[in-house]
Design a protein around this motif. Structure first.
Motif, mmCIF file in Angstrom:
data_model
loop_
_atom_site.group_PDB
_atom_site.id
_atom_site.type_symbol
_atom_site.label_atom_id
_atom_site.label_comp_id
_atom_site.label_asym_id
_atom_site.label_seq_id
_atom_site.Cartn_x
_atom_site.Cartn_y
_atom_site.Cartn_z
ATOM 1 N N ASN A 152 0.849 -1.252 0.129
ATOM 2 C CA ASN A 152 -0.082 -0.045 0.076
ATOM 3 C C ASN A 152 0.827 1.261 -0.042
ATOM 4 O OD1 ASN A 152 -3.022 -0.475 0.544
ATOM 5 N ND2 ASN A 152 -1.869 -2.010 1.768
ATOM 6 N N LEU A 153 0.654 2.264 -1.078
ATOM 7 C CA LEU A 153 1.464 3.260 -0.946
ATOM 8 C C LEU A 153 0.493 4.752 -1.175
ATOM 9 C CD1 LEU A 153 4.543 2.348 -3.393
ATOM 10 C CD2 LEU A 153 4.468 2.566 -0.911
ATOM 11 N N HIS A 154 0.986 5.742 -0.696
ATOM 12 C CA HIS A 154 0.328 6.748 -0.555
ATOM 13 C C HIS A 154 1.320 7.825 -1.335
ATOM 14 C CE1 HIS A 154 -2.608 6.524 3.025
ATOM 15 N NE2 HIS A 154 -3.020 5.656 1.859
ATOM 16 N N VAL A 155 0.649 8.642 -2.189
ATOM 17 C CA VAL A 155 1.703 9.851 -2.808
ATOM 18 C C VAL A 155 0.531 11.095 -2.847
ATOM 19 C CG1 VAL A 155 2.392 10.571 -5.212
ATOM 20 C CG2 VAL A 155 2.666 8.049 -4.647
ATOM 21 N N VAL A 156 1.426 12.107 -2.371
ATOM 22 C CA VAL A 156 0.910 13.486 -2.400
ATOM 23 C C VAL A 156 1.399 14.122 -3.374
ATOM 24 C CG1 VAL A 156 0.975 15.569 -0.812
ATOM 25 C CG2 VAL A 156 1.187 13.178 0.127
ATOM 26 N N ILE A 157 0.511 14.610 -4.345
ATOM 27 C CA ILE A 157 0.710 15.430 -5.373
ATOM 28 C C ILE A 157 0.072 16.842 -5.248
ATOM 29 C CG2 ILE A 157 0.173 15.474 -7.876
ATOM 30 C CD1 ILE A 157 1.815 13.246 -7.568
ATOM 31 N N SER A 158 0.763 17.972 -5.742
ATOM 32 C CA SER A 158 0.224 19.231 -6.053
ATOM 33 C C SER A 158 0.115 19.342 -7.378
ATOM 34 C CB SER A 158 1.382 20.165 -5.208
ATOM 35 O OG SER A 158 0.858 21.450 -5.264
ATOM 36 N N TRP A 159 -0.971 20.298 -7.593
ATOM 37 C CA TRP A 159 -1.464 20.115 -9.027
ATOM 38 C C TRP A 159 -1.565 21.695 -9.341
ATOM 39 C CZ3 TRP A 159 -1.540 17.994 -13.436
ATOM 40 C CH2 TRP A 159 -2.244 18.581 -14.225
ATOM 41 N N ASN A 160 -0.959 22.054 -10.562
ATOM 42 C CA ASN A 160 -0.935 23.457 -11.035
ATOM 43 C C ASN A 160 -1.945 23.351 -12.221
ATOM 44 O OD1 ASN A 160 -0.631 25.840 -12.727
ATOM 45 N ND2 ASN A 160 1.544 26.272 -11.796
ATOM 46 N N ASP A 161 -3.032 23.716 -12.262
ATOM 47 C CA ASP A 161 -4.085 23.386 -13.107
ATOM 48 C C ASP A 161 -3.903 24.399 -14.421
ATOM 49 O OD1 ASP A 161 -6.421 22.186 -14.165
ATOM 50 O OD2 ASP A 161 -7.371 24.215 -13.968
ATOM 51 N N LYS A 162 -3.213 25.421 -14.229
ATOM 52 C CA LYS A 162 -2.980 26.454 -15.271
ATOM 53 C C LYS A 162 -2.001 26.160 -16.254
ATOM 54 C CE LYS A 162 -1.823 31.435 -15.880
ATOM 55 N NZ LYS A 162 -1.435 32.722 -15.659
ATOM 56 N N SER A 163 -0.766 25.306 -15.558
ATOM 57 C CA SER A 163 0.258 24.838 -16.373
ATOM 58 C C SER A 163 0.316 23.330 -16.829
ATOM 59 C CB SER A 163 1.523 25.311 -15.781
ATOM 60 O OG SER A 163 1.759 24.728 -14.483
ATOM 61 N N LYS A 164 -0.848 22.795 -15.918
ATOM 62 C CA LYS A 164 -1.053 21.441 -16.006
ATOM 63 C C LYS A 164 0.327 20.504 -15.615
ATOM 64 C CE LYS A 164 -5.018 21.919 -17.866
ATOM 65 N NZ LYS A 164 -6.106 22.082 -16.821
ATOM 66 N N LEU A 165 0.740 21.049 -14.566
ATOM 67 C CA LEU A 165 2.178 20.565 -13.824
ATOM 68 C C LEU A 165 1.769 19.777 -12.662
ATOM 69 C CD1 LEU A 165 4.888 22.884 -14.223
ATOM 70 C CD2 LEU A 165 4.943 20.625 -15.308
ATOM 71 N N ALA A 166 2.319 18.439 -12.277
ATOM 72 C CA ALA A 166 2.061 17.622 -11.240
ATOM 73 C C ALA A 166 3.457 18.008 -10.451
ATOM 74 C CB ALA A 166 1.618 16.120 -11.391
ATOM 75 N N TYR A 167 3.283 18.210 -9.235
ATOM 76 C CA TYR A 167 4.580 18.090 -8.320
ATOM 77 C C TYR A 167 4.353 17.044 -7.320
ATOM 78 C CZ TYR A 167 5.263 22.909 -10.144
ATOM 79 O OH TYR A 167 5.467 24.079 -11.137
ATOM 80 N N VAL A 168 5.339 16.194 -7.224
ATOM 81 C CA VAL A 168 5.431 15.011 -6.339
ATOM 82 C C VAL A 168 5.975 15.709 -5.031
ATOM 83 C CG1 VAL A 168 6.026 12.768 -5.813
ATOM 84 C CG2 VAL A 168 5.760 13.516 -8.071
ATOM 85 N N ILE A 169 5.125 15.631 -4.139
ATOM 86 C CA ILE A 169 5.452 16.270 -2.650
ATOM 87 C C ILE A 169 5.977 15.311 -1.650
ATOM 88 C CG2 ILE A 169 4.705 17.671 -0.846
ATOM 89 C CD1 ILE A 169 4.696 18.992 -3.393
ATOM 90 N N SER A 170 5.456 13.938 -1.753
ATOM 91 C CA SER A 170 6.056 12.826 -1.036
ATOM 92 C C SER A 170 5.262 11.636 -1.409
ATOM 93 C CB SER A 170 5.434 13.159 0.472
ATOM 94 O OG SER A 170 5.975 12.019 1.288
#
Length: 106
Positions: free
Chosen positions: A68-86
């Motif tokens: 089981n894994l969790h991934v925290v993603i931050s999402w910039n909708d304007k640029s359509k970029l995903a940031y992997v936070i943890s």
């Protein structure tokens, strides 16, 4: 509300930024980039963080190689970029046995 399909599309197109902290913790925890990608492509959003700054985020749950894994993603909708936070392996101290439901109040 963030949709996982949008984040998945960004992973498919290479529009992903990996935070240094995330990469360091992933290394410590034995979580590979391909594991994170698998979670994003086949997992499910279990929490939304609309007030996170600078971009809203999500918590994604999935299972890779029996883990089981969790991934925290931050999402910039304007640029359509995903940031992997943890990325981490949830535990039963913080989550119910389904590893999706958080225990107690946040």
């Amino acid at each position: 509300m963030i949709k996982l399909t949008e984040i998945s599309d960004s992973f498919e197109s290479g529009s992903v930024r990996w935070r240094k902290h995330a990469l360091e913790r992933m290394l410590e925890r034995g979580i590979l980039r391909r594991d994170v990608r698998e979670i994003v492509l086949n997992g499910e959003i279990i929490e939304q963080y609309p007030a996170s700054a600078p971009y809203p985020g999500v918590l994604v749950h999935g299972i890779v190689s029996g883990r089981n894994l969790h991934v925290v993603i931050s999402w910039n909708d304007k640029s359509k970029l995903a940031y992997v936070i943890s990325a981490y392996e949830p535990d039963e101290i913080h989550f119910m046995p389904d590893m999706k439901t958080r225990r107690g109040e946040r």
